[in-house]
Design a protein around this motif. Structure first.
Motif, PDB file in Angstrom:
ATOM      1  N   GLU B 192       0.828  -1.196   0.000  1.00 28.21           N
ATOM      2  CA  GLU B 192       0.000   0.000   0.000  1.00 28.21           C
ATOM      3  C   GLU B 192       0.874   1.262   0.000  1.00 28.21           C
ATOM      4  OE1 GLU B 192      -3.336   1.725   2.976  1.00 28.21           O
ATOM      5  OE2 GLU B 192      -3.361  -0.454   2.736  1.00 28.21           O
ATOM      6  N   PHE B 193       1.941   1.227   0.816  1.00 32.26           N
ATOM      7  CA  PHE B 193       2.857   2.365   0.854  1.00 32.26           C
ATOM      8  C   PHE B 193       3.470   2.608  -0.522  1.00 32.26           C
ATOM      9  CE2 PHE B 193       7.296   3.786   1.249  1.00 32.26           C
ATOM     10  CZ  PHE B 193       7.100   5.019   1.842  1.00 32.26           C
ATOM     11  N   VAL B 194       3.847   1.533  -1.192  1.00 30.46           N
ATOM     12  CA  VAL B 194       4.462   1.661  -2.512  1.00 30.46           C
ATOM     13  C   VAL B 194       3.475   2.284  -3.496  1.00 30.46           C
ATOM     14  CG1 VAL B 194       5.276   0.347  -4.514  1.00 30.46           C
ATOM     15  CG2 VAL B 194       6.156  -0.173  -2.227  1.00 30.46           C
ATOM     16  N   VAL B 195       2.248   1.803  -3.469  1.00 29.40           N
ATOM     17  CA  VAL B 195       1.234   2.362  -4.364  1.00 29.40           C
ATOM     18  C   VAL B 195       1.024   3.844  -4.063  1.00 29.40           C
ATOM     19  CG1 VAL B 195      -1.221   2.345  -4.958  1.00 29.40           C
ATOM     20  CG2 VAL B 195       0.043   0.193  -4.789  1.00 29.40           C
ATOM     21  N   ASP B 196       0.879   4.168  -2.766  1.00 26.16           N
ATOM     22  CA  ASP B 196       0.673   5.566  -2.380  1.00 26.16           C
ATOM     23  C   ASP B 196       1.830   6.445  -2.843  1.00 26.16           C
ATOM     24  OD1 ASP B 196      -1.614   4.766  -1.165  1.00 26.16           O
ATOM     25  OD2 ASP B 196      -0.913   5.025   0.896  1.00 26.16           O
ATOM     26  N   SER B 197       3.044   5.916  -2.745  1.00 30.78           N
ATOM     27  CA  SER B 197       4.224   6.746  -2.995  1.00 30.78           C
ATOM     28  C   SER B 197       4.612   6.794  -4.471  1.00 30.78           C
ATOM     29  CB  SER B 197       5.442   6.215  -2.214  1.00 30.78           C
ATOM     30  OG  SER B 197       5.125   6.110  -0.846  1.00 30.78           O
ATOM     31  N   LEU B 198       4.423   5.686  -5.172  1.00 32.50           N
ATOM     32  CA  LEU B 198       4.942   5.604  -6.543  1.00 32.50           C
ATOM     33  C   LEU B 198       3.860   5.451  -7.599  1.00 32.50           C
ATOM     34  CD1 LEU B 198       7.961   3.162  -5.976  1.00 32.50           C
ATOM     35  CD2 LEU B 198       7.991   5.654  -6.082  1.00 32.50           C
ATOM     36  N   GLY B 199       2.638   5.086  -7.161  1.00 28.97           N
ATOM     37  CA  GLY B 199       1.563   4.860  -8.119  1.00 28.97           C
ATOM     38  C   GLY B 199       1.216   6.126  -8.880  1.00 28.97           C
ATOM     39  N   ARG B 200       0.802   5.981 -10.120  1.00 29.13           N
ATOM     40  CA  ARG B 200       0.476   7.165 -10.930  1.00 29.13           C
ATOM     41  C   ARG B 200      -1.010   7.484 -10.863  1.00 29.13           C
ATOM     42  NH1 ARG B 200       4.565   8.371 -14.495  1.00 29.13           N
ATOM     43  NH2 ARG B 200       3.048   9.966 -14.945  1.00 29.13           N
TER      44      ARG B 200
END
Lengths: 200, 200
Positions: B192-200
């Motif tokens: 979830e953190f990855v999506v929040d931080s890197l997701g477009r």
DNA sequence: TTAATTGTTAGAGTGACGTTCAAATTCTTG
DNA sequence: CAAGAATTTGAACGTCACTCTAACAATTAA
């Protein structure tokens, strides 16, 4: 011929004296050099005397951690009940949570007690209690910030888990003195994370 | 009358045998019960013999950590060079980074060597080198993902610092066996953190 | 082949540590 | 003030990391 009689005065607050000395010794010289006899010498006790009060070195360390957390708990509750925005209180919470710097005794003790291989059931419960008070206070603060419309509406429990993982990671970096881990920069990172996660 | 002559056969790869035994012993019984003599017994060496090869227990632990990281480095580089999206490789990176579970010897060793009060200049450099390879690979992966338009355009260095703090925090929770810290849930949080931080 | 040199192995010895224990001392209380 | 409880000491014990010496094995030189 009997030897000279040394005074055997009773000490005041012997437990507190030992625990305070332990905190100081850890901060100054590290856990590896902390010995029961040496600790006793600092406060005028024999090694047997220290054992009489604490029963074991592990128990001494855990009680010292609990004692330290008690003091911090007072500060934390004071900070959390201040009549200021939740964001400001969250920043104060973070400031209390993170180690002061390398070898912060509270964090060294945390690592030591949790890294024991075979904690007793009772010790584990006590260790967990120390975690829970921080966690609950964080959840409550975030929930309050949300209900006041100050924070975005997230799951406070889920945010707290993630936030504490981040704090524990940065805290670990700070306490071991990982080069590049500077307290100011860490506070910057955490602040940014808070804005990203809770900002409206 | 001379005693019976016991065979003094040379061992094959004595260092590797000791380090492998150390990893197993830590996973099964924890660091506190790891003794030089006991370790030697596992592989048919005297305590003096183990000391001959490693010089000190600290050095044995650091070399064991380095040895373990070497093996993981091979896996990591294989994973990172797979012709799949950066996101998929990032997930594999995270899976390699986090401990397998409570008492994962790699993480126990990490904590042990970094918690030493007085590491030598040389030991500190070697410990830091172990950190840097993970960090650099993460930064490079994120930069690649950004340049391919797969990730949002963030500062890769800054993201990597924050990501590693999060992973170290969750990793610590997993390795000490903090109740409630389940590997599956941790992977969910990190994802979830990855999506929040890197997701477009 | 042998002799010398280097590398490897065992195990006894050392000092420091956490812990146990019995005896001595001081405090509390009836 | 006597008796019991709490406190305090320091010696003793077992274990550990580490040191050291002597023996043994492998390699090299002659």
């Amino acid at each position: 011929m009997p030897g000279p009689v040394r005074p055997r005065r009773r000490l005041k607050q012997p437990r507190e004296q030992v625990m305070a000395a332990a905190m100081t010794a850890i901060a100054e010289r590290g856990l590896a050099e902390l010995t029961i006899a040496g600790l006793g010498r600092e406060v005028g006790m024999s090694s047997g005397h220290v054992m009489y009060y604490f029963g074991s070195k592990d128990e001494l360390l855990l009680q010292t951690l609990e004692w330290s957390e008690e003091q911090l708990g007072v500060e934390r509750r004071a900070v959390l009940s201040r009549p200021v925005p939740a964001r400001e209180r969250l920043d104060a919470f973070v400031d209390l949570y993170l180690p002061d710097g390398p070898r912060d005794p509270r964090w060294v003790l945390w690592s030591e007690v949790w890294n024991r291989s075979h904690p007793t059931e009772e010790a584990l419960r006590r260790q967990l209690d120390l975690e829970l008070v921080w966690h609950r206070d964080l959840v409550a603060l975030v929930a309050e910030g949300i209900s006041h419309g100050e924070f975005r509406s997230v799951d406070p429990e889920r945010f707290a888990v993630r936030m504490r993982a981040l704090l524990d990671g940065f805290g670990t970096h700070l306490v071991v003195g990982l080069p590049g881990a500077d307290r100011g920069q860490v506070l910057g990172h955490v602040g940014e994370f808070v804005v990203d996660s809770l900002g409206r």
